[in-house]
Design a protein around this motif. Structure first.
Motif, short mmCIF file in Angstrom:
data_model
loop_
_atom_site.label_atom_id
_atom_site.label_comp_id
_atom_site.label_asym_id
_atom_site.label_seq_id
_atom_site.Cartn_x
_atom_site.Cartn_y
_atom_site.Cartn_z
N MET A 28 86.27 116.66 4.46
CA MET A 28 85.96 117.74 3.52
C MET A 28 87.23 118.55 3.27
N ASN A 29 87.67 118.57 2.04
CA ASN A 29 88.86 119.31 1.65
C ASN A 29 88.51 120.43 0.68
N SER A 30 89.45 121.34 0.52
CA SER A 30 89.27 122.46 -0.41
C SER A 30 87.91 123.14 -0.20
N LEU A 31 87.63 123.45 1.05
CA LEU A 31 86.32 124.00 1.38
C LEU A 31 86.13 125.38 0.78
N LYS A 32 84.89 125.65 0.41
CA LYS A 32 84.50 126.92 -0.21
C LYS A 32 83.45 127.59 0.66
N PRO A 33 83.31 128.90 0.56
CA PRO A 33 82.27 129.57 1.33
C PRO A 33 80.88 128.99 1.07
N GLU A 34 80.63 128.52 -0.13
CA GLU A 34 79.32 127.95 -0.44
C GLU A 34 79.09 126.59 0.22
N ASP A 35 80.11 126.05 0.87
CA ASP A 35 79.94 124.82 1.65
C ASP A 35 79.39 125.11 3.04
N THR A 36 79.26 126.38 3.39
CA THR A 36 78.72 126.75 4.68
C THR A 36 77.29 126.24 4.82
N ALA A 37 77.06 125.47 5.88
CA ALA A 37 75.75 124.86 6.09
C ALA A 37 75.77 124.10 7.41
N VAL A 38 74.59 123.67 7.82
CA VAL A 38 74.49 122.68 8.89
C VAL A 38 74.56 121.31 8.22
N TYR A 39 75.43 120.48 8.70
CA TYR A 39 75.62 119.14 8.13
C TYR A 39 74.96 118.11 9.04
N TYR A 40 74.14 117.26 8.42
CA TYR A 40 73.38 116.27 9.15
C TYR A 40 73.81 114.86 8.76
N CYS A 41 73.84 114.00 9.74
CA CYS A 41 74.07 112.58 9.52
C CYS A 41 72.72 111.87 9.49
N ALA A 42 72.58 110.90 8.61
CA ALA A 42 71.32 110.17 8.47
C ALA A 42 71.59 108.68 8.31
N ALA A 43 70.62 107.87 8.69
CA ALA A 43 70.81 106.42 8.62
C ALA A 43 69.49 105.71 8.32
N THR A 44 69.62 104.55 7.69
CA THR A 44 68.48 103.68 7.48
C THR A 44 68.96 102.24 7.39
N LEU A 45 68.07 101.32 7.79
CA LEU A 45 68.35 99.91 7.64
C LEU A 45 67.79 99.35 6.33
N LYS A 46 67.02 100.17 5.62
CA LYS A 46 66.49 99.73 4.34
C LYS A 46 67.64 99.52 3.36
N ARG A 47 67.42 98.58 2.43
CA ARG A 47 68.48 98.26 1.48
C ARG A 47 67.99 98.39 0.05
N THR A 48 68.83 98.97 -0.78
CA THR A 48 68.56 99.05 -2.20
C THR A 48 69.87 99.27 -2.93
N TYR A 49 69.93 98.83 -4.16
CA TYR A 49 71.07 99.13 -5.01
C TYR A 49 70.75 100.26 -5.97
N ASP A 50 69.56 100.84 -5.81
CA ASP A 50 69.18 101.99 -6.62
C ASP A 50 69.76 103.24 -5.98
N SER A 51 70.81 103.77 -6.56
CA SER A 51 71.52 104.89 -5.95
C SER A 51 70.66 106.14 -5.84
N ARG A 52 69.58 106.20 -6.61
CA ARG A 52 68.70 107.37 -6.51
C ARG A 52 68.08 107.47 -5.12
N SER A 53 67.93 106.35 -4.45
CA SER A 53 67.35 106.37 -3.11
C SER A 53 68.28 107.07 -2.12
N TYR A 54 69.57 106.96 -2.34
CA TYR A 54 70.51 107.53 -1.38
C TYR A 54 70.43 109.05 -1.34
N ASN A 55 69.99 109.64 -2.42
CA ASN A 55 69.85 111.10 -2.48
C ASN A 55 68.56 111.60 -1.85
#
Length: 128
Positions: free
Chosen positions: A83-110
């Protein structure tokens, strides 16, 4: 059961940089998982930051493009969020997530519900 552990959070001044790391607590490879970073600020919903799928495709929230970079190490054990050029609005708890499911539909990643495994989060605070 995959258990994820985040590290690298902390306090940084606006304009500074941080690199977050995510690993499996068992040290297993994350090679076949689609991995993502989400964040949640106080009083706000958890939101997608960036993702990398099993074939190394990367995806970013529009507001993070050009500032944040998701990557894996060569051993496919650790996933990073630079993370570069950080801004005050970047303040948050950051979570890592994972799945073994597969798709090429990028909407799923969100989609929070797409992911099966979550870390406990690491706090990032950006001061002005």
């Amino acid at each position: 059961q995959l258990q994820l552990v985040e590290s690298g959070g902390g306090l940084v001044q606006a304009g500074g940089s941080l690199r977050l790391s995510c690993e499996a607590s068992s040290g297993r490879t994350l090679r076949w998982y689609t991995m993502a970073w989400f964040r949640q600020a106080p009083g706000k919903e958890r939101e997608f930051v960036a993702g990398v799928n099993w074939s190394a495709g990367t995806y970013y929230a529009d507001s993070m493009k050009g500032r944040f970079t998701i990557s894996r190490d060569n051993a496919q054990i650790t996933v990073y969020l630079q993370m570069n050029s950080l801004k005050p609005e970047d303040t948050a708890v950051y979570y890592c997530a994972a799945t073994l499911k597969r798709t090429y539909d990028s909407r799923s990643y969100n989609d929070i519900s797409w992911y099966d495994y979550w870390g406990q989060g690491t706090q990032v605070t950006v001061s002005s």
